[in-house]
Write an enzyme that holds these catalytic residues in place. Structure first.
Site, PDB file in Angstrom:
ATOM      1  N   HIS A  50       0.850  -1.192   0.000  1.00  0.00           N
ATOM      2  CA  HIS A  50       0.000   0.000   0.000  1.00  0.00           C
ATOM      3  C   HIS A  50       0.885   1.241   0.000  1.00  0.00           C
ATOM      4  O   HIS A  50       1.085   1.861  -1.028  1.00  0.00           O
ATOM      5  CB  HIS A  50      -0.936  -0.023   1.221  1.00  0.00           C
ATOM      6  CG  HIS A  50      -1.852   1.156   1.289  1.00  0.00           C
ATOM      7  ND1 HIS A  50      -2.035   1.868   2.456  1.00  0.00           N
ATOM      8  CD2 HIS A  50      -2.624   1.746   0.364  1.00  0.00           C
ATOM      9  CE1 HIS A  50      -2.907   2.846   2.221  1.00  0.00           C
ATOM     10  NE2 HIS A  50      -3.283   2.789   0.964  1.00  0.00           N
ATOM     11  N   HIS A 108      -2.163   1.098   7.904  1.00  0.00           N
ATOM     12  CA  HIS A 108      -3.587   1.161   7.559  1.00  0.00           C
ATOM     13  C   HIS A 108      -4.211  -0.229   7.576  1.00  0.00           C
ATOM     14  O   HIS A 108      -5.224  -0.472   6.968  1.00  0.00           O
ATOM     15  CB  HIS A 108      -3.788   1.830   6.200  1.00  0.00           C
ATOM     16  CG  HIS A 108      -2.956   3.063   6.018  1.00  0.00           C
ATOM     17  ND1 HIS A 108      -1.779   3.058   5.309  1.00  0.00           N
ATOM     18  CD2 HIS A 108      -3.095   4.323   6.500  1.00  0.00           C
ATOM     19  CE1 HIS A 108      -1.234   4.263   5.357  1.00  0.00           C
ATOM     20  NE2 HIS A 108      -2.002   5.048   6.071  1.00  0.00           N
TER      21      HIS A 108
HETATM   22  S1  FES Z   1       1.126   1.133   4.335  1.00  0.00           S
HETATM   23 FE1  FES Z   1       0.383  -0.804   4.831  1.00  0.00          FE
HETATM   24  S2  FES Z   1      -1.721  -0.531   4.936  1.00  0.00           S
HETATM   25 FE2  FES Z   1      -1.004   1.391   4.308  1.00  0.00          FE
END
Ligand code: FES
Lengths: 176, 828
Positions: free
Chosen positions: A107, A126
């Site tokens: 992500h 997140h």
């Molecule tokens: S950086 Fe891993 S969930 Fe956003």
């Protein structure tokens, strides 16, 4: 291992397994001395298209539910090897239970960590959640791909990294 | 080897907003010709980043999913990268799982999105056949006119998008509204996901509240955020991650201090009212700690009792906002609310205990929830509570009374029109609602019934797929098939005949129960398969469009590529039909009717926007719609920050509105907010649902999930998403699964007196025993097949969450070996 005839199966998974067959087929080209201490020293032999072949850990030292942190394909790329207590898609070794992934969350690049009680890799930023038994696929969360999967093979008693399937966070190509 | 090409420094740049959920995250579009690439040094690429080193966390990394090669109409090929915009205050560079894959939804002739509709088609003897726009519009207009002239405008039924974002935008909504309401004048209209043309929050409107009152900033400032029947981690993702979670983590304390001065502040709290322990609950606990999150896992359909019991405790403890109630609420309605909704004639303990039994929530927790919502802070400062709700309440037992209950709870403690407060739906899709007034009254006509019963002679569907999403979905499909078939036969029998003869044959077929079906969409959906005319529409990115998000943030979503083949924007489709209808009525020497189809001479997307804008100047009657002085040029300058509606001219400058009701005025004749008293403390399930509940073992809740958007119309063409949910899954408690002999991934069949549907079992403790939760609108199994056609008679809104069914195991489901059935609600 056979290809499943499943029309809407995951592209990546099919690719993964083809590649897996190819790499294991090439075993023997890079014999690594048994008992060699895992190190970043380049081992003899070839990995997938330009990737280093890198010993990670002795198989005999790897009990179920153990994890081994390492870096691959370079020392700026943290990764985690897991021996699970179940067989895993694309796994190697006993019961196909050994897998490894880049720990950079796909992500936004935070470090995921393994939660044995849930058998999941979870990101603290997140909460993207990945299943190591399913090729690092996203169970829930906000990443747009699976974790980059480190391709492994067993040479004698050594688990060896030979390539990366999927792009590691923060790179336009894995070998920069 | 996986590799993402580097955008060159001179790549073309456009702004856009995600086409999916209500949050409307800002995205940047980079486009450059195939065969060219930038370099890794900062000056050599459009990102201005040094790509010779791995990027640190939270960088503008282009994930493979954010890139695609597209082909324009003239055959030229381009790279397109779509990445989250770090300068947008909605998402600050965060992508959701859906937004990160926007590039994967772009039309490309060498990818699965080649399934897009390219050309207008007519249903031929075997399959749909290519036709010309002229022929399609001519035939369709003649049929519509014949039906209007013979049976009146209400026999032309429609079901259309009313979204912003990918589903429409102001431009398409305005054009569709003008065609159907100003032009055709039908009342047999309905909005994409429901049987009628109505607000989902009539009770909020009757109370004088706008549907979207607060700014996203308020979720950073609130002492307590209340979430009822919604799962924002999964379905309003970056509102949760970028605004609510930082508040729970204490990361917004400085903003609170700056905004509130001497008022004591602390990290936020969250109350989640939902029968399931959702990922939102887990992530909120991970962010704020379990002691700052309260999950009230009520029994289905008992929201009214719970919300009103909490309100009763607030009143009893004298935590209500007397000043706000005196100055800004209609006092008479407050009195009747106290008596009939809060039952002040009965002791509070008895009311709470009664509600507690009904909801399955302990009385102490009801009292504690009241404390979190309204107990004054040290120093006597009022607590700031932001109340949000969505489909769990909207599609709950009684739409009108559900919404009235949350609105009452919010007003009671004065939680609207101030920083850190608000009473708003969370929203599903984005908004872009500008249309001429709906010609019907309230309650609106039930279009699904009209289609099933044979009253609608034409059914025109745009950008939605009732075969998958409506209630009693099987019956809807049967009607399309059977009634459509009668018209199909007439068309076949007159194949090659002059159009007049064909229309006459269609009208004859309608006398025998036939129905003519038009569908305009971007894919050949399950509904479109039954259509006599299929009209290819442009999608997001292929036209300029404007929309607002859940805090009314209006932005320009710029066009950056051609639509496939002969596809055109929905507004242009509406305009072509309107022009043809006008010609046909002029030929008929009927200027009165012809003039209803005047003023569709738009030349561009912006022409339509400006036309719509003049009807919505932000006057006293427009709670959210107000676009005074807004042009595409202004929006281009404002980029992904945009401007919050209503926009009004102040000293000749267009000025936005951060938060509604800050002036203490509400949209009622008196300007004061109204309480809407409930006739009963809890209305009961009603006979049909009570019978179903007694007869079947499992409650079948349904809803949207993290990976997939709506019916997967795009995502079924993108392996990453499709492979996560190859079949609809149904969450069931592990013990229930065990008792049925069901393993994770097994195929099960759900059946009740309405219908039957199959799904993959996903055992999880997220649901309680006896409860289940099924993915909504999956093309291989529609939860709507189990939902009865009962609607709240006050609002014509279904009790979509109200289905009970039995479940049996079919057996192992092949092809799910790659699918994870690990828990989806673990987080920290
Ligand atoms: S950086 Fe891993 S969930 Fe956003």
């Amino acid at each position: 291992m056979t290809e499943e005839a499943y029309g809407s199966g995951p592209e990546r998974h099919r690719l993964t397994r083809r590649r897996f067959i190819r790499t294991t087929g090439a075993a023997g080209a890079g014999a690594v001395a048994a008992g060699m201490i895992p190190s970043r020293a380049a081992a003899a032999g070839t990995g997938t298209a330009g990737y280093p072949v890198q010993p990670i850990v002795e198989l005999s030292a790897l009990a179920p539910e153990t994890t081994v942190p390492f870096t691959y394909p370079d020392d700026r790329a943290p990764a985690l090897l897991l021996r699970m207590s179940e067989s895993a898609l694309g796994g190697v070794g006993p019961d196909s239970s050994i897998v490894a992934f880049s720990t950079l969350c796909t992500h936004k690049g935070c470090p995921v960590s393994y939660r044995p009680e849930h058998r999941l890799l979870i990101c603290p930023c997140h909460w993207s959640t990945f299943d190591p038994a399913k090729a690092g696929g996203l169970v829930i969360g906000q990443a747009s791909q699976a974790l980059a999967r480190i391709e492994l093979r067993i040479e004698s008693d050594m688990v060896v990294a030979t390539g990366v399937d999927g792009l590691i966070y923060g790179r336009h190509t894995n070998l920069i | 080897m996986t590799r993402v090409p580097i955008p060159p420094a001179d790549a073309e740049r456009r702004n856009t907003v995600c086409q999916f959920c209500i949050v409307g995250c800002g995205y940047r579009v980079l486009k450059w010709p195939e065969g060219r690439e930038g370099g890794p040094a900062p000056g050599e690429n459009a990102l201005g980043l040094d790509l010779r080193e791995p990027l640190p966390p939270n960088s503008d990394w282009i994930a493979p999913a954010m890139h695609r090669i597209i082909t324009e109409r003239d055959g030229r090929r381009f790279h397109v990268a779509i990445l989250p915009d770090g300068r947008c205050s909605v998402n600050h560079g965060l992508a959701s799982v859906r937004g990160a894959g926007l590039a994967q939804t772009l039309y490309a002739p060498d990818q699965e999105t080649k399934a897009r509709l390219h050309v207008p088609m007519i249903l031929g003897p075997q399959r749909h056949e290519r036709t010309s726009w002229w022929e399609a519009v001519d035939l369709g207009s003649r049929v519509v006119k014949a039906v209007m002239d013979r049976w009146g405008p209400d026999t032309v039924g429609m079901k259309f998008f009313d979204h912003g974002g990918g589903g429409g935008g102001f431009e398409n909504n305005w054009a569709v509204g003008r065609l159907f309401f100003s032009g055709i004048g039908t009342r047999t209209a309905s909005i994409h996901n429901r049987p009628a043309y109505n607000s989902e929050v009539h009770a909020a409107g009757d109370a004088g509240l706008a549907p979207l009152t607060n700014a996203y900033l308020d979720a950073r400032l609130a002492d307590t955020v209340v979430i009822v029947g919604a799962n924002p981690y999964e379905t309003q993702t970056n509102y949760f991650l970028d605004h609510m979670a930082p508040n729970l983590q204490g990361a917004t304390l400085r903003s609170k201090q700056a905004a509130f001065g001497a008022e004591p502040v602390e990290p936020g709290r969250m109350i989640v009212i939902d029968p399931r322990r959702t990922m939102t609950v887990a992530a909120a606990e991970a962010a704020g700690g379990a002691d700052r999150v309260m999950h009230l896992d009520l029994e289905p359909g008992t929201d009214i009792a719970l919300l009103n019991a909490i309100a009763r405790v607030i009143l009893d403890r004298r935590w209500h906002d007397v000043d706000f109630l005196r100055r800004h609420c209609e006092w008479q309605t407050f009195e009747s609310y106290q008596r009939s909704t809060l039952q002040v004639d009965r002791p509070a303990g008895e009311v709470v205990a009664h509600a507690a039994r009904r909801c399955g929530i302990a009385p102490e927790r009801i009292r504690e929830a009241a404390r979190w919502i309204a107990a004054p802070k040290p120093g006597g400062f009022r607590r700031r509570t932001l109340l949000h709700y969505e489909k769990g309440l909207i599609w709950g037992l009684k739409n009108y009374e559900n919404i009235a209950a949350i609105v009452g709870l919010g007003l009671l403690a004065g939680n609207v029109g101030k920083p850190g407060t608000g009473i708003s739906r969370l929203g599903g899709h984005q908004e872009g609602y500008v249309r001429p007034p709906y010609p019907g009254g309230r309650p609106a006509l039930n279009v699904d019934e009209s289609v099933r019963r044979g009253e609608a002679k034409v059914f025109w569907v745009g950008g939605c797929n009732p075969v998958l999403t409506t209630l009693r979905a099987e019956a809807m499909e049967r009607a399309l098939k059977q009634r459509g078939r009668i018209v199909t036969d007439a068309l076949h029998a007159t194949h090659g005949a002059p159009v007049g003869e064909r229309v006459a044959a269609v009208v004859e077929a309608m006398k025998r129960g036939g129905m003519f079906i038009l569908v305009q969409d971007i894919y050949l959906t399950a509904t479109a398969r039954h259509a006599h005319l299929v009209l290819p529409a442009a999608q997001w990115g292929e036209m300029n469009l404007t929309s607002i998000n859940g805090e009314r943030r209006l932005r320009l979503y710029e066009r950056f590529m051609d639509p496939p083949g002969e596809a055109i924007p929905d507004w242009a489709i509406a305009a072509r039909f309107a022009k043809r209808l006008r010609e046909l009525y002029l030929d008929d020497r009927n200027p009165l009717m012809a003039n209803r189809f005047l003023d569709f001479e738009w030349r561009s997307d912006e022409d339509v926007f400006i036309h719509a804008r003049y009807q919505f100047d932000g006057g006293a009657n427009d709670p959210m719609e107000g676009y005074a002085g807004v042009t595409y040029d202004l929006l281009r300058r404002l980029g992904n920050e945009g401007i919050q509606t209503p926009v009004r001219m102040v000293n000749r400058v267009p000025s936005g509105t951060v938060r509604l009701h800050e002036d203490g005025r509400f949209f009622t004749p008196s300007g004061k907010a109204r309480f809407i008293p409930a006739p009963l403390p809890w209305p009961g399930y009603g006979a049909a649902f009570e019978a179903q509940r007694r007869r079947y073992r499992f409650w079948v809740n349904n809803g949207r999930t993290n990976h997939i958007w709506q019916t997967l119309y795009h995502h079924r063409h993108v392996p990453f998403y499709r492979d996560r949910v190859p079949l609809p899954y149904i969450e069931m408690h592990p013990e229930d699964a065990r008792s049925l002999g069901v393993e994770p991934g097994d195929l099960v069949e759900l059946s009740n007196d309405v219908g039957t549907v199959r799904a993959t079992a996903y055992p999880t403790t997220a649901v309680k025993r006896g409860h289940t939760f099924m993915v909504f609108g999956q093309p291989r199994g529609a939860a709507g097949d189990l939902v009865s056609d009962h609607v709240d008679p006050t609002t014509t809104i279904p009790y979509y969450k109200g289905a009970w069914a039995d479940i049996r195991r079919i057996g192992p489901q092949p092809g799910t070996r790659h699918v994870s059935f690990r828990p989806q609600n673990v987080a920290g």
